[in-house]
Scaffold this active site. Structure first.
Site, PDB file in Angstrom:
ATOM      1  N   HIS A   3       0.828  -1.211   0.000  1.00 54.80           N
ATOM      2  CA  HIS A   3       0.000   0.000   0.000  1.00 54.80           C
ATOM      3  C   HIS A   3       0.857   1.254   0.000  1.00 54.80           C
ATOM      4  O   HIS A   3       0.534   2.229  -0.656  1.00 54.80           O
ATOM      5  CB  HIS A   3      -0.960   0.013   1.195  1.00 54.80           C
ATOM      6  N   ASP A   7       0.704   4.159  -2.708  1.00 54.68           N
ATOM      7  CA  ASP A   7       0.477   5.554  -2.320  1.00 54.68           C
ATOM      8  C   ASP A   7       1.593   6.452  -2.840  1.00 54.68           C
ATOM      9  O   ASP A   7       1.342   7.560  -3.317  1.00 54.68           O
ATOM     10  CB  ASP A   7       0.374   5.683  -0.794  1.00 54.68           C
ATOM     11  N   GLU A  33      -7.360   5.069  -8.630  1.00 54.72           N
ATOM     12  CA  GLU A  33      -6.225   5.435  -9.472  1.00 54.72           C
ATOM     13  C   GLU A  33      -6.635   6.363 -10.615  1.00 54.72           C
ATOM     14  O   GLU A  33      -5.858   6.600 -11.533  1.00 54.72           O
ATOM     15  CB  GLU A  33      -5.584   4.178 -10.060  1.00 54.72           C
TER      16      GLU A  33
END
Length: 120
Positions: A3, A7, A33
């Site tokens: 993650h 990010d 996204e």
């Protein structure tokens, strides 16, 4: 963590986007996204949307940051028509985006009435 990498990739993308659009343009995260970019003012034959978006696609593809895997972007867009509702314009751009993804990714596709999707 996966993650964290995702990010960081989204932040790198957003930074590249903000550094490579004109002050008159508006960009924001649409969800997940997906980002929405509104090209305003000064669109002409010399400065057409395809060339602007293709340049942006190349710059995003060139992002090189340690610990973030290389990534690309698929882009769909439509031409503004003041006779068409904003929701419909976004829907048309979204159809063009899916056409970019369906036909190979990492490309820019303009919405055309002839976009037809295979039932696959």
């Amino acid at each position: 963590m996966v993650h964290d990498i995702g990010d960081r990739a989204i932040r790198a993308f957003a930074h590249c986007l903000s550094q490579n659009i004109r002050k008159s343009d508006i960009a924001f995260r649409w969800g997940g996204e997906d980002f929405l970019l509104i090209l305003r003012e000064g669109i002409s034959e010399e400065m057409n949307p395809f060339l602007i978006l293709e340049s942006l696609r190349r710059r995003i593809q060139a992002i090189d940051i340690i610990d973030i895997p290389k990534f690309t972007v698929s882009i769909g867009y439509c031409d503004y028509d003041d006779n068409v509702d904003v929701k419909e314009l976004i829907s048309k751009a979204d159809l063009a985006l899916y056409e970019s993804k369906r036909t190979g990714r990492n490309k820019v596709t303009r919405y055309k009435d002839s976009i037809i999707f295979a039932n696959t």
